[in-house]
Design an enzyme around this catalytic site. Structure first.
Site, mmCIF file in Angstrom:
data_model
loop_
_atom_site.group_PDB
_atom_site.id
_atom_site.type_symbol
_atom_site.label_atom_id
_atom_site.label_comp_id
_atom_site.label_asym_id
_atom_site.label_seq_id
_atom_site.Cartn_x
_atom_site.Cartn_y
_atom_site.Cartn_z
ATOM 1 N N SER A 1 117.189 17.108 159.072
ATOM 2 C CA SER A 1 118.304 18.037 159.302
ATOM 3 C C SER A 1 118.050 19.339 158.536
ATOM 4 C CB SER A 1 119.609 17.396 158.812
ATOM 5 O OG SER A 1 120.694 18.294 158.918
ATOM 6 N N LEU B 1 117.533 22.519 156.401
ATOM 7 C CA LEU B 1 116.413 23.239 155.794
ATOM 8 C C LEU B 1 115.147 22.383 155.755
ATOM 9 C CD1 LEU B 1 118.334 24.980 152.839
ATOM 10 C CD2 LEU B 1 118.228 25.589 155.255
ATOM 11 N N ASP C 1 114.344 10.322 155.545
ATOM 12 C CA ASP C 1 115.772 10.648 155.634
ATOM 13 C C ASP C 1 116.551 9.348 155.826
ATOM 14 O OD1 ASP C 1 117.163 13.660 156.425
ATOM 15 O OD2 ASP C 1 118.403 11.859 156.706
ATOM 16 N N VAL D 1 117.028 8.217 149.080
ATOM 17 C CA VAL D 1 116.362 8.696 147.864
ATOM 18 C C VAL D 1 117.050 8.248 146.571
ATOM 19 C CG1 VAL D 1 115.279 10.692 149.000
ATOM 20 C CG2 VAL D 1 117.507 10.968 147.853
ATOM 21 N N SER E 1 119.474 25.899 144.259
ATOM 22 C CA SER E 1 120.557 26.589 144.962
ATOM 23 C C SER E 1 120.969 27.776 144.106
ATOM 24 C CB SER E 1 121.750 25.640 145.121
ATOM 25 O OG SER E 1 122.924 26.349 145.457
ATOM 26 N N TYR F 1 127.423 19.695 141.523
ATOM 27 C CA TYR F 1 126.337 20.285 142.333
ATOM 28 C C TYR F 1 125.502 21.243 141.473
ATOM 29 C CZ TYR F 1 124.155 22.416 146.477
ATOM 30 O OH TYR F 1 123.264 22.859 147.428
ATOM 31 N N LYS G 1 121.509 21.119 140.541
ATOM 32 C CA LYS G 1 120.595 22.194 140.960
ATOM 33 C C LYS G 1 120.063 22.978 139.760
ATOM 34 C CE LYS G 1 120.841 21.259 145.331
ATOM 35 N NZ LYS G 1 119.657 20.722 146.027
ATOM 36 N N PHE H 1 123.075 29.028 153.728
ATOM 37 C CA PHE H 1 122.224 28.882 154.910
ATOM 38 C C PHE H 1 122.946 28.012 155.940
ATOM 39 C CE2 PHE H 1 117.811 30.471 154.570
ATOM 40 C CZ PHE H 1 117.956 31.162 153.384
HETATM 41 N N1 LIG Z 1 122.575 25.014 153.435
HETATM 42 C C1 LIG Z 1 122.794 25.710 152.342
HETATM 43 O O1 LIG Z 1 123.525 26.694 152.332
HETATM 44 C C2 LIG Z 1 122.111 25.314 151.060
HETATM 45 C C3 LIG Z 1 122.199 26.189 149.980
HETATM 46 C C4 LIG Z 1 121.586 25.862 148.783
HETATM 47 C C5 LIG Z 1 120.870 24.691 148.670
HETATM 48 N N2 LIG Z 1 120.808 23.843 149.729
HETATM 49 C C6 LIG Z 1 120.041 22.604 149.550
HETATM 50 O O2 LIG Z 1 119.114 22.461 150.600
HETATM 51 C C7 LIG Z 1 118.837 21.076 150.814
HETATM 52 C C8 LIG Z 1 118.985 20.774 152.289
HETATM 53 O O3 LIG Z 1 120.347 20.943 152.645
HETATM 54 P P1 LIG Z 1 120.825 21.303 154.117
HETATM 55 O O4 LIG Z 1 121.741 22.471 154.000
HETATM 56 O O5 LIG Z 1 119.656 21.376 155.021
HETATM 57 O O6 LIG Z 1 121.739 20.030 154.412
HETATM 58 P P2 LIG Z 1 121.763 18.989 155.635
HETATM 59 O O7 LIG Z 1 123.017 18.213 155.401
HETATM 60 O O8 LIG Z 1 121.587 19.686 156.942
HETATM 61 O O9 LIG Z 1 120.481 18.074 155.375
HETATM 62 C C9 LIG Z 1 120.404 17.181 154.297
HETATM 63 C C10 LIG Z 1 119.644 15.946 154.767
HETATM 64 O O10 LIG Z 1 119.513 15.082 153.625
HETATM 65 C C11 LIG Z 1 119.720 13.755 154.075
HETATM 66 N N3 LIG Z 1 120.174 12.937 152.949
HETATM 67 C C12 LIG Z 1 121.354 13.019 152.284
HETATM 68 N N4 LIG Z 1 121.403 12.061 151.347
HETATM 69 C C13 LIG Z 1 120.249 11.374 151.423
HETATM 70 C C14 LIG Z 1 119.712 10.262 150.717
HETATM 71 N N5 LIG Z 1 120.400 9.653 149.738
HETATM 72 N N6 LIG Z 1 118.479 9.835 151.040
HETATM 73 C C15 LIG Z 1 117.780 10.417 152.035
HETATM 74 N N7 LIG Z 1 118.236 11.457 152.748
HETATM 75 C C16 LIG Z 1 119.461 11.923 152.445
HETATM 76 C C17 LIG Z 1 120.766 13.860 155.161
HETATM 77 O O11 LIG Z 1 120.745 12.723 156.010
HETATM 78 C C18 LIG Z 1 120.357 15.137 155.863
HETATM 79 O O12 LIG Z 1 119.455 14.862 156.925
HETATM 80 C C19 LIG Z 1 119.814 20.326 149.902
HETATM 81 O O13 LIG Z 1 119.155 19.954 148.717
HETATM 82 C C20 LIG Z 1 120.876 21.347 149.604
HETATM 83 O O14 LIG Z 1 121.540 21.088 148.378
HETATM 84 C C21 LIG Z 1 121.413 24.129 150.924
#
Ligand SMILES: NC(=O)c1ccc[n+]([C@@H]2O[C@H](COP(=O)([O-])OP(=O)(O)OC[C@H]3O[C@@H](n4cnc5c(N)ncnc54)[C@H](O)[C@@H]3O)[C@@H](O)[C@H]2O)c1
Length: 267
Positions: free
Chosen positions: A15, A17, A36, A61, A159, A172, A176, A205
């Site tokens: 999913s 990023l 995942d 994880v 983040s 959070y 981070k 994002f």
């Molecule tokens: N989207 C944003 O604005 C943003 C900003 C800063 C940081 N981030 C970080 O980027 C990373 C990706 O986030 P995203 O926005 O793509 O979110 P997302 O929810 O689209 O993807 C996260 C993925 O992690 C998987 N996941 C969650 N818990 C899990 C576990 N215990 N074991 C295995 N997989 C697991 C989910 O199934 C999902 O597929 C994260 O670390 C998030 O904190 C995102």
């Protein structure tokens, strides 16, 4: 590091990023082990990118045995393909907003705090830790970076909340901020093996995680961006991740990807 012909492990690769990064690395000739929890999304990524270039491992994880099984599966897949491990990108993450003390005088839930840390922080370090012996055992291929003896790259995901956590983001931000803080000592530990460490720190994002935000919150966050005034696109994160793989001089750095935004205290 040249991406072509190398294998990368991406948690949260089904999913947002993580998925965009998997797509980018495959586009540049890489192989990706997608780890995942979400089996349906994992299967969809493999069918989109091709079973010859990607392999899905259902993995939680927060469970060290689950990571061990996925890493072992990846190592066996690498033996089949002959495409050596090149890096690990622990991108699985969650957010569980909660204030330190709510209006009913209830303090932050300790189990919730620990849960966020177990996914975002322990889940990151455990995956990296378990991939390292395999990265260190890699023989650098005869490509451009041969003279540097580069074996691998770790790209962690922090983040903007590591630096300017907003209200309700204590857990959070703790997870981070720790990832940002680990970047330099990890770099120093791994330099002798020719393994680099880069951390990307995105602000807002588009992803499944941020699609849960209300329009009001989203518009307010976008309003805090300098330029461009919009949420980042997953492909833009993936471009930065690709560059972090390719550029051997990027090491020990925490790089913000935020359109110049500094997160306001509240929205
Ligand atoms: N989207 C944003 O604005 C943003 C900003 C800063 C940081 N981030 C970080 O980027 C990373 C990706 O986030 P995203 O926005 O793509 O979110 P997302 O929810 O689209 O993807 C996260 C993925 O992690 C998987 N996941 C969650 N818990 C899990 C576990 N215990 N074991 C295995 N997989 C697991 C989910 O199934 C999902 O597929 C994260 O670390 C998030 O904190 C995102």
């Amino acid at each position: 590091m040249k991406i072509e012909g190398r294998t990368f492990v991406i948690s949260g690769g089904a999913s947002g990023l993580g998925q965009a990064t998997a797509e980018e690395l495959v586009r540049f000739g890489g192989y990706v082990a997608v780890l995942d929890m979400n089996e349906d999304n994992g299967a969809a990524v493999v069918s989109k990118l091709g079973a010859d270039k990607t392999r899905f491992f259902q993995c939680n994880v927060t469970d060290t045995e689950s990571i061990a099984a996925a890493v072992q599966g990846t190592v066996e897949w690498v033996k089949e393909t002959g495409k050596p491990l090149g890096g690990v990108i622990p991108a699985a993450g969650i957010s569980l907003p909660s204030t330190m003390l709510d209006r009913h005088n209830t303090p932050l839930s300790l189990p919730d705090f620990n849960f966020v840390l177990s996914v975002n922080l322990t889940g990151t370090i455990d995956l990296v830790r378990q991939c390292l012996p395999h990265l260190a055992a890699t023989t650098p291929p005869s490509s451009g970076s041969l003279e540097d003896g580069e074996r691998g790259v770790v790209i962690m995901v922090a983040s903007a909340a590591a630096f300017e956590g907003q209200r309700g983001q204590v857990s959070y931000a703790a997870s981070k901020g720790a990832i940002a803080a680990m970047t330099l000592p990890m770099t120093r530990d791994l330099s002798r093996y020719g393994i680099r460490v880069v951390t990307l720190a995105p602000s807002l994002f588009d992803s499944a995680m941020t699609s849960l935000m209300s329009n009001k919150v989203r518009q307010s966050l976008e309003g805090a961006m300098e330029f461009p005034r919009r949420a980042g696109r997953p492909e833009e994160f993936a471009m930065a991740a690709r560059h972090a793989v390719e550029n051997v001089m990027l090491n020990g750095a925490v790089i913000r990807l935020d359109g110049g935004m500094r997160m306001p205290s509240k929205l």
